[in-house]
Write an enzyme that holds these catalytic residues in place. Sequence first.
Site, PDB file in Angstrom:
ATOM      1  N   PHE A  15       5.457   0.049  -0.070  1.00 40.57           N
ATOM      2  CA  PHE A  15       3.880   0.104  -0.101  1.00 40.57           C
ATOM      3  C   PHE A  15       3.297  -1.037   0.615  1.00 40.57           C
ATOM      4  O   PHE A  15       2.398  -0.837   1.232  1.00 40.57           O
ATOM      5  CB  PHE A  15       3.355   0.301  -1.535  1.00 40.57           C
ATOM      6  CG  PHE A  15       3.750   1.544  -2.279  1.00 40.57           C
ATOM      7  CD1 PHE A  15       3.685   2.626  -1.453  1.00 40.57           C
ATOM      8  CD2 PHE A  15       4.265   1.568  -3.610  1.00 40.57           C
ATOM      9  CE1 PHE A  15       4.141   3.957  -2.185  1.00 40.57           C
ATOM     10  CE2 PHE A  15       4.520   2.453  -4.251  1.00 40.57           C
ATOM     11  CZ  PHE A  15       4.659   3.935  -3.654  1.00 40.57           C
ATOM     12  N   ASP A  16       3.797  -2.066   0.674  1.00 39.13           N
ATOM     13  CA  ASP A  16       3.534  -3.026   1.510  1.00 39.13           C
ATOM     14  C   ASP A  16       3.621  -2.505   3.264  1.00 39.13           C
ATOM     15  O   ASP A  16       2.607  -2.590   3.940  1.00 39.13           O
ATOM     16  CB  ASP A  16       4.419  -4.338   1.742  1.00 39.13           C
ATOM     17  CG  ASP A  16       4.206  -5.416   0.760  1.00 39.13           C
ATOM     18  OD1 ASP A  16       2.975  -5.601   0.428  1.00 39.13           O
ATOM     19  OD2 ASP A  16       4.994  -5.960   0.085  1.00 39.13           O
ATOM     20  N   VAL A  17       4.486  -2.138   3.428  1.00 38.92           N
ATOM     21  CA  VAL A  17       4.782  -1.389   4.834  1.00 38.92           C
ATOM     22  C   VAL A  17       3.773  -0.253   5.234  1.00 38.92           C
ATOM     23  O   VAL A  17       2.947  -0.518   6.005  1.00 38.92           O
ATOM     24  CB  VAL A  17       6.192  -0.839   5.132  1.00 38.92           C
ATOM     25  CG1 VAL A  17       6.169  -0.052   6.521  1.00 38.92           C
ATOM     26  CG2 VAL A  17       7.346  -1.897   4.893  1.00 38.92           C
TER      27      VAL A  17
ATOM     28  N   ASP B   1       4.480  -5.828  -4.108  1.00 43.85           N
ATOM     29  CA  ASP B   1       5.097  -4.123  -3.945  1.00 43.85           C
ATOM     30  C   ASP B   1       5.535  -3.691  -5.143  1.00 43.85           C
ATOM     31  O   ASP B   1       5.467  -2.784  -5.562  1.00 43.85           O
ATOM     32  CB  ASP B   1       5.726  -4.211  -2.615  1.00 43.85           C
ATOM     33  CG  ASP B   1       6.251  -3.060  -2.191  1.00 43.85           C
ATOM     34  OD1 ASP B   1       5.571  -2.035  -1.691  1.00 43.85           O
ATOM     35  OD2 ASP B   1       7.195  -2.413  -2.868  1.00 43.85           O
TER      36      ASP B   1
END
Length: 376
Positions: A168-170, A140
Amino acid sequence: MSENGPLAGLLVADFSRILAGPYATMLLADLGAQVVKVEGPAGDDTRTWMPPVRDDVATYYLGINRNKRSIALDLKDEADLADARELARRADIMIENFRPGGLARFGLDYDTVAAGNEKIVYASISGFGSGKGASLPGYDLMVQAISGLMSLTGDPDGSPYRAGISVFDVMAGMHANIGILAALHARAATGRGQHVEVNLLSSALSGLVNHSSAYVAGGTVPFRMGNAHPSLFPYEPLPTADGELIVIAGNDGQFRKLCQVLGLPELPADPRFGRNQDRTANREQLRPILVERLATRTKDEWFRDLIAAGVPCAPINTIDGGVALAEELGLDPVVTTGGVPGIRNPITFSETRPRYELPPPALDQHGEEIRKWLRS
């Protein structure tokens, strides 16, 4: 297994680790899907990401792995690999975030799995896609830097900063779930699954919304503005007598209300400040006028009166304050699953409620029962 939840009856083979994939599969599990978390012999990396901990288990891991069953499989072991392939053959959904192509040598890539299970909705999450970016590791922080987010975060004259979470992972995890649910809808009509691909950079560029649009549609490269907004004013923290308060005028009506509460009713008639575009262009003239008046009272006093007048504003809390306000508002943010507290699934349904049945599993906690089921 529970039949509760709108996704009850769906089996998810979860070959993902760390954050984007596990977050996605936890949301699916909350909504009733049966999720089998496949881990290597050493377990998910986040089991070791500590402190903080609860009962010697990393809270990072606990936050994204409830409602799952864990089986440890060494894909280099013939028997374990056979179990992994059988799980993929039976699954409705498979999620993985290996480096693109990394599962092909085990016969667990999309083409091979789909050849034996045409209904499979197979979701792959990567950092930079399966083409020219396939060799890049998908962290991320890398994507926050490369996408431009860090160029927008921090003081105008200071260093770039990452967001406080792996945003951005989420986001990619949520995009993966949108793709999965869309593919399930299509499968209902065709009987066939498909390959859903999500990558962090594409999620980032989509998630940068107005900033990425400013560049691609307007030819403008956004720049770091601290807590200010490029298109609205006020829309930032402003100092009061005892600390900062977020103050927002999202439209001209809200600005008029703000001025009434501040005792500045003449400001909306000033041609420099009457419209949002005027206030934005003349923010350096307007800000000190607002700050001078806000400095006469405390942030709590202003918060009470501004909210009562319909002006958006907010104190700047730490996490405990955010949870406390959610509790005060009756949102019931904390749920306890098998003695482990966590944050409630954010989606509510009028008919099919999310479930909170299984605490985050220990490594291979359900291995024996899953192996027995797979081999039956």
